[in-house]
Write a protein that holds these residues in place. Structure first.
Motif, PDB file in Angstrom:
ATOM      1  N   TYR A   1      44.958  53.492  42.492  1.00  0.00           N
ATOM      2  CA  TYR A   1      45.984  52.617  41.960  1.00  0.00           C
ATOM      3  C   TYR A   1      46.722  53.344  40.840  1.00  0.00           C
ATOM      4  CZ  TYR A   1      43.812  48.703  44.412  1.00  0.00           C
ATOM      5  OH  TYR A   1      43.313  47.879  45.366  1.00  0.00           O
ATOM      6  N   THR A   2      48.000  53.038  40.748  1.00  0.00           N
ATOM      7  CA  THR A   2      48.796  53.533  39.637  1.00  0.00           C
ATOM      8  C   THR A   2      48.846  52.455  38.577  1.00  0.00           C
ATOM      9  OG1 THR A   2      50.137  54.891  41.116  1.00  0.00           O
ATOM     10  CG2 THR A   2      51.045  54.411  38.921  1.00  0.00           C
ATOM     11  N   ILE A   3      48.255  52.757  37.492  1.00  0.00           N
ATOM     12  CA  ILE A   3      48.162  51.769  36.424  1.00  0.00           C
ATOM     13  C   ILE A   3      49.383  51.916  35.537  1.00  0.00           C
ATOM     14  CG2 ILE A   3      46.796  50.948  34.480  1.00  0.00           C
ATOM     15  CD1 ILE A   3      44.322  52.055  35.852  1.00  0.00           C
ATOM     16  N   ARG A   4      50.202  50.932  35.495  1.00  0.00           N
ATOM     17  CA  ARG A   4      51.400  50.936  34.676  1.00  0.00           C
ATOM     18  C   ARG A   4      51.097  50.330  33.312  1.00  0.00           C
ATOM     19  NH1 ARG A   4      55.916  48.697  39.007  1.00  0.00           N
ATOM     20  NH2 ARG A   4      55.679  50.385  40.539  1.00  0.00           N
ATOM     21  N   GLY A   5      51.981  50.666  32.408  1.00  0.00           N
ATOM     22  CA  GLY A   5      51.830  50.108  31.091  1.00  0.00           C
ATOM     23  C   GLY A   5      52.258  48.662  31.035  1.00  0.00           C
TER      24      GLY A   5
ATOM     25  N   LYS B   1      54.456  45.409  30.411  1.00  0.00           N
ATOM     26  CA  LYS B   1      55.882  45.129  30.534  1.00  0.00           C
ATOM     27  C   LYS B   1      56.483  44.881  29.170  1.00  0.00           C
ATOM     28  CE  LYS B   1      55.656  43.163  35.169  1.00  0.00           C
ATOM     29  NZ  LYS B   1      55.965  41.980  36.012  1.00  0.00           N
TER      30      LYS B   1
END
Length: 524
Positions: A414-418, A420
């Motif tokens: 998974y690409t963990i985004r920061g 919002k």
């Protein structure tokens, strides 16, 4: 015989007749028959009139009208007294028990008979001897047991449920009538209570060794059990229902057997139990013990005292009280002179100070506090053990959770985004923000799309075949679905009949030319 003598003889005969009639009515009639109950009340009132007439004729009735009125007011107040809190609690428990097992008609019948019996006892407790009232109560218990077994309202009840109903009934009646039935004025129970208490107080020098008890009362473990047994004996006077008093006696007796079992001399026997019970009674000196014994004997259900542990322990209690009442020097194997000196307090037997110290209030308080501290220590150790166990479980759970999370992450990318960021719609767009290109409309050339062959292709072609042949080839090459593409064709408009023309998109181009050519030729 003089007139006075004749009046006295007549009144004596009337009194004897009325007493015999009253005793026969008490013992002979059923307590659940309302008609017989009314007859009994009528005859009882007549008996009272005869009794007062006898006293008047014999010169014994010296009664003031003012005192009579005051007594009537007092009786009315007594009758109007509300139920005690304990009686209300028993009534609520009794009602909850009956709701789940007995129909409403059975509950009404049972409540009516119980209330009638309580009123009946209130009316006659001051008139009849206490032995006759006790006989009334026992007859009521027997009549209730027979009614629960035979009446249609109580069909389907088990033996245990019937016994429970009898127990609740006895408890409610005795709590409601406790003031009238416990140590009545007509008996000498109160004087006997004072005598036995004075006798036990003068025997405070008696030790366990005098009674050949197989234990040492000064040992800490034995001492704590002795205090527990004494508390159970003192609880007898605090209860109102006979079965509650018997329950306290049973608890005291079981504690005594625990004392005998803690000595390590094998199983306890009845020969050791009775002297130990006598010793406990001497050290407890329970208040109104004779009145409590008489209340149990008179008004508890007889089946309790005939069998079971309650009857056995109660019998031993009565024997212990009788032993104390009749205790002499020979009972303790002491010389008569020495026994008198001990009873008068002039001399103290060796070792009696330890027994006296045992009953010291300060020693009892200290023993109770030490026992409480011991219990608190055990509780604290238990809490610490449970806390350590909980800490180990939490660490194990944390490790297992980490292992499971790592396993899930290892098999899943998974690409963990920061998080919002809030965006203001009215602010300027930043140049570094990369946005996807906008969607633009694309022109679609309909002519480039492949279209199925039409009839004109076959008619205008340079083939040598005839038109009919070309038409048949056209129909063969196209399937039925291709012939009628409903999703592509528009509905045919309605035209007038005089100027009807072929407007089909398929045939319009082919046939229109021929139609025009034919119309231009002159008629033959």
């Amino acid at each position: 015989m003089t007139k006075r003598q004749r009046q006295t003889s007549l009144c004596e005969n009337i009194s004897e007749f009325s007493e015999n009639l009253g005793s026969s009515l008490v013992s002979g009639f059923s307590l659940f028959d309302s008609d017989i109950d009314e007859l009994f009340t009528l005859l009882q009132s007549s008996m009272d009139d005869i009794f007062w007439m006898y006293r008047l004729l014999s010169g014994q009735l010296i009664y003031d009208v003012k005192e009579l009125r005051s007594s009537q007011v007092f009786e009315e107040k007594e009758k109007s007294e509300p139920l005690s809190t304990e009686a209300k609690l028993v009534s609520m428990e009794f009602g909850e028990f009956l709701k789940a097992r007995v129909k409403k008609s059975g509950m009404t019948d049972l409540s009516k008979n119980i209330q009638n019996f309580i009123e009946k006892v209130n009316k006659r407790v001051e008139i009849l001897p206490i032995e006759d009232v006790a006989a009334m109560v026992q007859d009521f218990y027997q009549a209730l047991a027979n009614r629960l077994e035979t009446h249609e309202h109580f069909h389907g009840l088990s033996q245990e449920e019937r016994e429970t109903i009898e127990d609740y009934t006895e408890r409610y009646i005795m709590i409601s009538l406790y003031k009238q039935l416990f140590s009545p004025v007509s008996t000498g129970d109160e004087e006997k209570d004072l005598e036995i208490q004075s006798k036990i107080r003068s025997l405070n020098w008696v030790t366990a060794s005098h009674l050949d008890c197989p234990f040492k009362e000064t040992e800490p473990e034995i001492r704590d059990l002795i205090y527990t047994a004494i508390n159970h004996v003192l609880e007898v006077d605090g209860s109102k229902a006979p079965q509650d008093k018997l329950r306290s006696i049973v608890s005291c007796s079981k504690t005594i057997f625990s004392i005998l079992g803690s000595t390590g001399k094998g199983p306890a026997s009845a020969d050791d139990f009775l002297p130990s019970l006598i010793y406990i009674l001497m050290k407890a000196n329970p208040p109104r013990i004779t009145s409590n014994i008489n209340l149990i004997t008179r008004f508890t259900n007889e089946r309790r005292l005939r069998s079971g542990e309650e009857g056995y322990y109660f019998t031993n209690l009565c024997c212990a009280i009788a032993f104390i009442e009749n205790l002499t020097a020979a009972s303790l194997n002491l010389p008569e002179e020495e026994f008198k000196l001990y009873m008068s307090g002039e001399c103290i037997p060796p070792g009696s100070w330890e027994t006296s110290l045992l009953m010291c209030e300060g020693i009892q308080t200290m023993s109770h506090n030490l026992k409480t501290l011991s219990e608190l220590t055990e509780l604290q150790e238990k809490i610490l053990r449970e806390a350590e166990s909980l800490e180990k479980e939490m660490k194990g759970w944390e490790e297992s959770l980490k292992t499971e999370v790592e396993a899930v992450l290892s098999r899943t990318k998974y690409t963990i985004r920061g998080p919002k960021k809030p965006v203001a719609p009215d602010c300027d767009v930043q140049e570094d923000v990369v946005l996807p290109p906008p969607l633009l409309p694309q022109p679609i050339n309909q002519q480039e799309q492949s279209q199925p062959p039409v009839l004109e292709d076959y008619l205008d072609s340079g083939q040598t075949a005839s038109k009919s042949g070309s038409l048949s080839n056209f129909l063969q090459e196209r399937s039925l679905i291709d012939q009628t593409p409903t999703e592509e064709l528009l509905p045919t408009p309605l035209l007038p009949t005089g100027s009807a023309q072929l407007t089909s998109p398929i045939l319009s181009d082919g046939f229109s030319k021929e139609h025009q050519a034919g119309s231009n030729q002159p008629p033959s």
